[in-house]
Design a protein around this motif. Structure first.
Motif, PDB file in Angstrom:
ATOM      1  N   GLY A  29       3.663 -22.686  -3.053  1.00 49.25           N
ATOM      2  CA  GLY A  29       2.606 -21.703  -3.194  1.00 49.25           C
ATOM      3  C   GLY A  29       1.223 -22.225  -2.845  1.00 49.25           C
ATOM      4  O   GLY A  29       0.270 -21.466  -2.825  1.00 49.25           O
ATOM      5  N   ILE A  30       1.098 -23.538  -2.593  1.00 51.15           N
ATOM      6  CA  ILE A  30      -0.191 -24.077  -2.165  1.00 51.15           C
ATOM      7  C   ILE A  30      -0.250 -23.989  -0.648  1.00 51.15           C
ATOM      8  O   ILE A  30       0.582 -24.558   0.051  1.00 51.15           O
ATOM      9  CB  ILE A  30      -0.391 -25.525  -2.634  1.00 51.15           C
ATOM     10  CG1 ILE A  30      -0.525 -25.574  -4.157  1.00 51.15           C
ATOM     11  CG2 ILE A  30      -1.633 -26.132  -1.979  1.00 51.15           C
ATOM     12  CD1 ILE A  30      -0.732 -26.962  -4.728  1.00 51.15           C
ATOM     13  N   CYS A  31      -1.239 -23.273  -0.147  1.00 48.10           N
ATOM     14  CA  CYS A  31      -1.421 -23.143   1.298  1.00 48.10           C
ATOM     15  C   CYS A  31      -2.204 -24.337   1.851  1.00 48.10           C
ATOM     16  O   CYS A  31      -1.887 -24.843   2.921  1.00 48.10           O
ATOM     17  CB  CYS A  31      -2.173 -21.863   1.629  1.00 48.10           C
ATOM     18  SG  CYS A  31      -1.359 -20.377   1.011  1.00 48.10           S
ATOM     19  N   ARG A  32      -3.215 -24.740   1.098  1.00 47.52           N
ATOM     20  CA  ARG A  32      -4.072 -25.846   1.519  1.00 47.52           C
ATOM     21  C   ARG A  32      -4.837 -26.335   0.294  1.00 47.52           C
ATOM     22  O   ARG A  32      -5.106 -25.572  -0.621  1.00 47.52           O
ATOM     23  CB  ARG A  32      -5.059 -25.317   2.562  1.00 47.52           C
ATOM     24  CG  ARG A  32      -5.891 -26.321   3.252  1.00 47.52           C
ATOM     25  CD  ARG A  32      -6.803 -25.683   4.261  1.00 47.52           C
ATOM     26  NE  ARG A  32      -6.360 -24.333   4.600  1.00 47.52           N
ATOM     27  CZ  ARG A  32      -6.611 -23.722   5.723  1.00 47.52           C
ATOM     28  NH1 ARG A  32      -7.319 -24.293   6.636  1.00 47.52           N
ATOM     29  NH2 ARG A  32      -6.189 -22.494   5.951  1.00 47.52           N
ATOM     30  N   TRP A  33      -5.204 -27.623   0.292  1.00 50.59           N
ATOM     31  CA  TRP A  33      -6.023 -28.158  -0.784  1.00 50.59           C
ATOM     32  C   TRP A  33      -6.906 -29.269  -0.239  1.00 50.59           C
ATOM     33  O   TRP A  33      -6.608 -29.859   0.790  1.00 50.59           O
ATOM     34  CB  TRP A  33      -5.173 -28.644  -1.958  1.00 50.59           C
ATOM     35  CG  TRP A  33      -4.285 -29.809  -1.643  1.00 50.59           C
ATOM     36  CD1 TRP A  33      -3.006 -29.739  -1.146  1.00 50.59           C
ATOM     37  CD2 TRP A  33      -4.580 -31.191  -1.776  1.00 50.59           C
ATOM     38  NE1 TRP A  33      -2.499 -30.992  -0.960  1.00 50.59           N
ATOM     39  CE2 TRP A  33      -3.457 -31.912  -1.342  1.00 50.59           C
ATOM     40  CE3 TRP A  33      -5.683 -31.898  -2.211  1.00 50.59           C
ATOM     41  CZ2 TRP A  33      -3.407 -33.301  -1.345  1.00 50.59           C
ATOM     42  CZ3 TRP A  33      -5.641 -33.281  -2.212  1.00 50.59           C
ATOM     43  CH2 TRP A  33      -4.503 -33.963  -1.786  1.00 50.59           C
ATOM     44  N   THR A  48      -4.148 -20.752  -2.635  1.00 54.96           N
ATOM     45  CA  THR A  48      -2.802 -20.397  -3.062  1.00 54.96           C
ATOM     46  C   THR A  48      -2.637 -18.882  -3.090  1.00 54.96           C
ATOM     47  O   THR A  48      -3.604 -18.150  -3.304  1.00 54.96           O
ATOM     48  CB  THR A  48      -2.479 -20.986  -4.452  1.00 54.96           C
ATOM     49  OG1 THR A  48      -1.158 -20.603  -4.823  1.00 54.96           O
ATOM     50  CG2 THR A  48      -3.463 -20.538  -5.509  1.00 54.96           C
ATOM     51  N   ASP A  49      -1.421 -18.448  -2.893  1.00 54.65           N
ATOM     52  CA  ASP A  49      -1.137 -17.029  -3.023  1.00 54.65           C
ATOM     53  C   ASP A  49      -0.205 -16.754  -4.202  1.00 54.65           C
ATOM     54  O   ASP A  49       0.179 -15.612  -4.430  1.00 54.65           O
ATOM     55  CB  ASP A  49      -0.555 -16.464  -1.727  1.00 54.65           C
ATOM     56  CG  ASP A  49       0.652 -17.227  -1.230  1.00 54.65           C
ATOM     57  OD1 ASP A  49       1.109 -18.146  -1.936  1.00 54.65           O
ATOM     58  OD2 ASP A  49       1.137 -16.922  -0.132  1.00 54.65           O
ATOM     59  N   ILE A  56      -2.205 -25.415 -11.965  1.00 51.78           N
ATOM     60  CA  ILE A  56      -2.786 -26.620 -11.371  1.00 51.78           C
ATOM     61  C   ILE A  56      -3.258 -27.576 -12.458  1.00 51.78           C
ATOM     62  O   ILE A  56      -2.995 -28.784 -12.401  1.00 51.78           O
ATOM     63  CB  ILE A  56      -3.961 -26.256 -10.427  1.00 51.78           C
ATOM     64  CG1 ILE A  56      -3.519 -25.268  -9.349  1.00 51.78           C
ATOM     65  CG2 ILE A  56      -4.597 -27.507  -9.848  1.00 51.78           C
ATOM     66  CD1 ILE A  56      -2.477 -25.776  -8.398  1.00 51.78           C
ATOM     67  N   ILE A  57      -3.946 -27.047 -13.462  1.00 55.18           N
ATOM     68  CA  ILE A  57      -4.445 -27.883 -14.555  1.00 55.18           C
ATOM     69  C   ILE A  57      -3.292 -28.569 -15.275  1.00 55.18           C
ATOM     70  O   ILE A  57      -3.339 -29.769 -15.545  1.00 55.18           O
ATOM     71  CB  ILE A  57      -5.299 -27.045 -15.535  1.00 55.18           C
ATOM     72  CG1 ILE A  57      -6.604 -26.634 -14.841  1.00 55.18           C
ATOM     73  CG2 ILE A  57      -5.572 -27.814 -16.819  1.00 55.18           C
ATOM     74  CD1 ILE A  57      -7.413 -25.607 -15.605  1.00 55.18           C
ATOM     75  N   ARG A  58      -2.252 -27.832 -15.568  1.00 56.44           N
ATOM     76  CA  ARG A  58      -1.087 -28.392 -16.262  1.00 56.44           C
ATOM     77  C   ARG A  58      -0.457 -29.517 -15.442  1.00 56.44           C
ATOM     78  O   ARG A  58      -0.171 -30.598 -15.960  1.00 56.44           O
ATOM     79  CB  ARG A  58      -0.061 -27.284 -16.549  1.00 56.44           C
ATOM     80  CG  ARG A  58       1.134 -27.723 -17.338  1.00 56.44           C
ATOM     81  CD  ARG A  58       2.058 -26.570 -17.749  1.00 56.44           C
ATOM     82  NE  ARG A  58       2.118 -25.450 -16.832  1.00 56.44           N
ATOM     83  CZ  ARG A  58       1.502 -24.271 -17.037  1.00 56.44           C
ATOM     84  NH1 ARG A  58       0.787 -24.059 -18.117  1.00 56.44           N
ATOM     85  NH2 ARG A  58       1.616 -23.297 -16.143  1.00 56.44           N
ATOM     86  N   LEU A  59      -0.266 -29.296 -14.156  1.00 59.09           N
ATOM     87  CA  LEU A  59       0.350 -30.299 -13.289  1.00 59.09           C
ATOM     88  C   LEU A  59      -0.473 -31.589 -13.266  1.00 59.09           C
ATOM     89  O   LEU A  59       0.071 -32.685 -13.435  1.00 59.09           O
ATOM     90  CB  LEU A  59       0.474 -29.752 -11.865  1.00 59.09           C
ATOM     91  CG  LEU A  59       0.967 -30.768 -10.842  1.00 59.09           C
ATOM     92  CD1 LEU A  59       2.479 -30.871 -10.899  1.00 59.09           C
ATOM     93  CD2 LEU A  59       0.496 -30.410  -9.464  1.00 59.09           C
ATOM     94  N   LEU A  60      -1.773 -31.450 -13.057  1.00 59.69           N
ATOM     95  CA  LEU A  60      -2.605 -32.644 -12.917  1.00 59.69           C
ATOM     96  C   LEU A  60      -2.848 -33.359 -14.245  1.00 59.69           C
ATOM     97  O   LEU A  60      -2.882 -34.592 -14.275  1.00 59.69           O
ATOM     98  CB  LEU A  60      -3.920 -32.286 -12.234  1.00 59.69           C
ATOM     99  CG  LEU A  60      -3.767 -31.913 -10.754  1.00 59.69           C
ATOM    100  CD1 LEU A  60      -5.111 -31.498 -10.158  1.00 59.69           C
ATOM    101  CD2 LEU A  60      -3.166 -33.048  -9.945  1.00 59.69           C
ATOM    102  N   THR A  61      -2.988 -32.625 -15.335  1.00 59.48           N
ATOM    103  CA  THR A  61      -3.187 -33.311 -16.619  1.00 59.48           C
ATOM    104  C   THR A  61      -1.911 -34.034 -17.047  1.00 59.48           C
ATOM    105  O   THR A  61      -1.994 -35.126 -17.609  1.00 59.48           O
ATOM    106  CB  THR A  61      -3.667 -32.345 -17.722  1.00 59.48           C
ATOM    107  OG1 THR A  61      -2.760 -31.259 -17.841  1.00 59.48           O
ATOM    108  CG2 THR A  61      -5.059 -31.836 -17.431  1.00 59.48           C
ATOM    109  N   ARG A  62      -0.762 -33.480 -16.754  1.00 60.79           N
ATOM    110  CA  ARG A  62       0.504 -34.180 -17.045  1.00 60.79           C
ATOM    111  C   ARG A  62       0.636 -35.454 -16.224  1.00 60.79           C
ATOM    112  O   ARG A  62       1.313 -36.394 -16.637  1.00 60.79           O
ATOM    113  CB  ARG A  62       1.695 -33.265 -16.776  1.00 60.79           C
ATOM    114  CG  ARG A  62       1.896 -32.227 -17.838  1.00 60.79           C
ATOM    115  CD  ARG A  62       3.123 -31.398 -17.562  1.00 60.79           C
ATOM    116  NE  ARG A  62       3.308 -30.391 -18.600  1.00 60.79           N
ATOM    117  CZ  ARG A  62       4.113 -29.357 -18.498  1.00 60.79           C
ATOM    118  NH1 ARG A  62       4.819 -29.177 -17.393  1.00 60.79           N
ATOM    119  NH2 ARG A  62       4.223 -28.500 -19.477  1.00 60.79           N
TER     120      ARG A  62
END
Length: 71
Positions: A29-33, A48-49, A56-62
């Motif tokens: 679901g990430i098109c570009r970052w 993202t669509d 995103i916050i959950r992924l990076l804080t984990r």
């Protein structure tokens, strides 16, 4: 429709960008970052669509990063 999500992070070096990339690339679901290392907030922008700020916050804080919404 693509949304642009904007975050303040502590991703402040090429090494940390690589570590974050390994996590972000696993999300569908990430098109570009991108991460702006020149900005004092080390701003992460995600196009993202499908994903939400919370995803995103959950992924990076984990993964051990600081990540807060700037929207």
């Amino acid at each position: 429709m693509t949304n642009v999500l904007v975050f303040r992070t502590n991703i402040n070096s090429d090494k940390r960008i690589h570590q974050a990339a390994c996590r972000l690339c696993k999300l569908r679901g990430i098109c570009r970052w991108s991460i702006d290392l020149e900005d004092s907030d080390c701003v992460l922008r995600v196009e993202t669509d499908q994903l939400t700020e919370a995803d995103i916050i959950r992924l990076l804080t984990r993964a051990g990063f600081q990540c807060d919404s700037l929207n």
